[in-house]
Design a protein around this motif. Structure first.
Motif, PDB file in Angstrom:
ATOM      1  N   LEU A 146       0.864  -1.183   0.000  1.00 47.79           N
ATOM      2  CA  LEU A 146       0.000   0.000   0.000  1.00 47.79           C
ATOM      3  C   LEU A 146       0.898   1.230   0.000  1.00 47.79           C
ATOM      4  O   LEU A 146       1.737   1.414   0.864  1.00 47.79           O
ATOM      5  N   ASP A 147       0.720   2.039  -1.008  1.00 44.37           N
ATOM      6  CA  ASP A 147       1.610   3.188  -1.167  1.00 44.37           C
ATOM      7  C   ASP A 147       0.823   4.382  -1.680  1.00 44.37           C
ATOM      8  O   ASP A 147      -0.190   4.238  -2.360  1.00 44.37           O
ATOM      9  N   GLY A 148       1.282   5.568  -1.324  1.00 44.42           N
ATOM     10  CA  GLY A 148       0.668   6.789  -1.831  1.00 44.42           C
ATOM     11  C   GLY A 148      -0.139   7.568  -0.798  1.00 44.42           C
ATOM     12  O   GLY A 148      -0.794   8.552  -1.152  1.00 44.42           O
ATOM     13  N   ASN A 149      -0.067   7.161   0.455  1.00 41.59           N
ATOM     14  CA  ASN A 149      -0.797   7.899   1.500  1.00 41.59           C
ATOM     15  C   ASN A 149      -0.341   9.353   1.581  1.00 41.59           C
ATOM     16  O   ASN A 149      -1.160  10.274   1.692  1.00 41.59           O
ATOM     17  N   GLY A 150       0.970   9.548   1.530  1.00 41.49           N
ATOM     18  CA  GLY A 150       1.536  10.891   1.644  1.00 41.49           C
ATOM     19  C   GLY A 150       1.105  11.775   0.478  1.00 41.49           C
ATOM     20  O   GLY A 150       0.690  12.928   0.672  1.00 41.49           O
ATOM     21  N   ARG A 151       1.177  11.210  -0.736  1.00 39.73           N
ATOM     22  CA  ARG A 151       0.792  11.997  -1.923  1.00 39.73           C
ATOM     23  C   ARG A 151      -0.700  12.305  -1.931  1.00 39.73           C
ATOM     24  O   ARG A 151      -1.127  13.367  -2.373  1.00 39.73           O
ATOM     25  N   ARG A 182       0.641  14.726   6.007  1.00 34.89           N
ATOM     26  CA  ARG A 182       0.819  13.330   5.588  1.00 34.89           C
ATOM     27  C   ARG A 182       0.057  12.359   6.482  1.00 34.89           C
ATOM     28  O   ARG A 182      -0.473  11.346   6.022  1.00 34.89           O
ATOM     29  N   HIS A 227      -2.291   8.781   6.082  1.00 37.55           N
ATOM     30  CA  HIS A 227      -2.149   7.483   6.745  1.00 37.55           C
ATOM     31  C   HIS A 227      -3.456   7.073   7.425  1.00 37.55           C
ATOM     32  O   HIS A 227      -3.839   5.904   7.396  1.00 37.55           O
ATOM     33  N   ARG A 283      11.910   7.688   8.460  1.00 39.05           N
ATOM     34  CA  ARG A 283      11.028   8.848   8.258  1.00 39.05           C
ATOM     35  C   ARG A 283      11.088   9.759   9.479  1.00 39.05           C
ATOM     36  O   ARG A 283      11.501   9.335  10.555  1.00 39.05           O
TER      37      ARG A 283
HETATM   38  C1  IPE Z   1       2.435   4.241   2.259  1.00 36.44           C
HETATM   39  O1  IPE Z   1       2.293   5.575   1.915  1.00 36.44           O
HETATM   40  C2  IPE Z   1       2.343   4.014   3.745  1.00 36.44           C
HETATM   41  C3  IPE Z   1       3.603   3.642   4.389  1.00 36.44           C
HETATM   42  C4  IPE Z   1       4.723   3.374   3.789  1.00 36.44           C
HETATM   43  C5  IPE Z   1       3.603   3.570   5.838  1.00 36.44           C
HETATM   44  P1  IPE Z   1       3.525   6.576   1.860  1.00 36.44           P
HETATM   45  O2  IPE Z   1       3.661   7.243   3.184  1.00 36.44           O
HETATM   46  O3  IPE Z   1       4.741   5.870   1.397  1.00 36.44           O
HETATM   47  O4  IPE Z   1       3.023   7.616   0.793  1.00 36.44           O
HETATM   48  P2  IPE Z   1       3.892   8.370  -0.297  1.00 36.44           P
HETATM   49  O5  IPE Z   1       4.684   7.334  -1.040  1.00 36.44           O
HETATM   50  O6  IPE Z   1       4.793   9.319   0.437  1.00 36.44           O
HETATM   51  O7  IPE Z   1       2.890   9.066  -1.150  1.00 36.44           O
END
Ligand code: IPE
Ligand code: IPE
Ligand code: MG
Length: 235
Positions: free
Chosen positions: A14-19, A28, A32, A66
């Protein structure tokens, strides 16, 4: 409609929560929080579709790098999630397992994980696995150390080491290898996820950001999987 082959085990990076949050000018951590809701929904969708095993990569061994406030927020979300998960697991007949190095997590989280695994181990519905403080290389090194211990103790003989025996030393012991791996948000890499277990898995990448992922998207991934002819090294 033509009948669909449902993959037995679906693994998701699962990726892309931050974006997702950034696009909305939100912090961010809001991404999450939304992403954690998506996890809850997708377990039910997967179960409805007949998927027997669902594994999600929630926190990697690299994610400690992070910023501290983001790590703290992720751990808090995890804590909240585990709290409600016990009730949910029994209501939905779901078996929950955690893979990854739990010794790197705080004491209270470890306790909750143990409770959850224990309380749900007799459940026969969907098998939900959360990868927490998980890194495939780390998993293999831990497996290797355990094997070395057994070799020295004489409970394992060098001649007896096979792929199946090695797999028994991994965190995923007892879980079949994934048939389909999904990664959201457009990234096309494994980021240290299940390097051993994904040897023959079909990969599906989508630009959809994890908080926006839903049953329709999961169906698309399964349709893609149906269009692939699975090969295991043969012709
Ligand atoms: C995925 O989303 C969640 C985790 C890795 C915990 P991200 O936090 O990596 O979101 P982006 O990649 O910065 O958009
Ligand atoms: C992979 O996502 C780890 C998890 C989904 C938990 P990241 O967003 O952390 O991976 P990289 O850094 O883009 O490879
Ligand atoms: Mg990311």
């Amino acid at each position: 409609m033509e009948s669909m082959r449902v993959p037995e085990h679906v693994a998701i990076i699962l990726d892309g929560n931050g974006r997702w949050a950034k696009k909305r000018f939100l912090p961010r951590n809001m991404g999450h929080a939304q992403g954690s809701k998506t996890v809850e929904r997708i377990i039910e969708d997967a179960f409805d579709m007949g998927i027997k095993y669902l594994t999600v990569y929630a926190f990697s061994t690299e994610n400690w790098r992070r910023p501290k406030d983001e790590v703290d927020a992720l751990m808090k979300l995890l804590r909240d999630y585990l709290k409600t998960c016990i009730k949910r697991a029994n209501k939905n007949n779901m078996r929950v397992r955690v893979i990854g190095d739990v010794t790197g997590l705080s004491e209270d989280l470890r306790e909750k994980i143990e409770q959850l695994e224990e309380a749900s181990k007799g459940n026969t519905g969907i098998n939900f696995t959360i990868a927490l403080n998980y890194g495939s290389r780390d998993e293999m090194i831990r497996a290797m150390k355990k094997m070395a211990g057994d070799l020295l103790a004489g409970t394992l003989k060098k001649e007896d080491i096979t792929e199946d025996v090695f797999a028994e030393y991994l965190d995923t012991k007892g879980i079949p290898e994934p048939d389909l791996m999904i990664r959201t948000s457009g990234e096309q890499r494994l980021s240290n996820f299940m390097l051993w277990q994904l040897a023959y898995t079909e990969f599906y990448f989508t630009d959809v950001l994890w908080p926006d992922f839903n049953k329709k998207e999961l169906k698309k991934a399964v349709e893609y999987y149906n269009g692939r002819e699975r090969r295991f090294g043969g012709i």
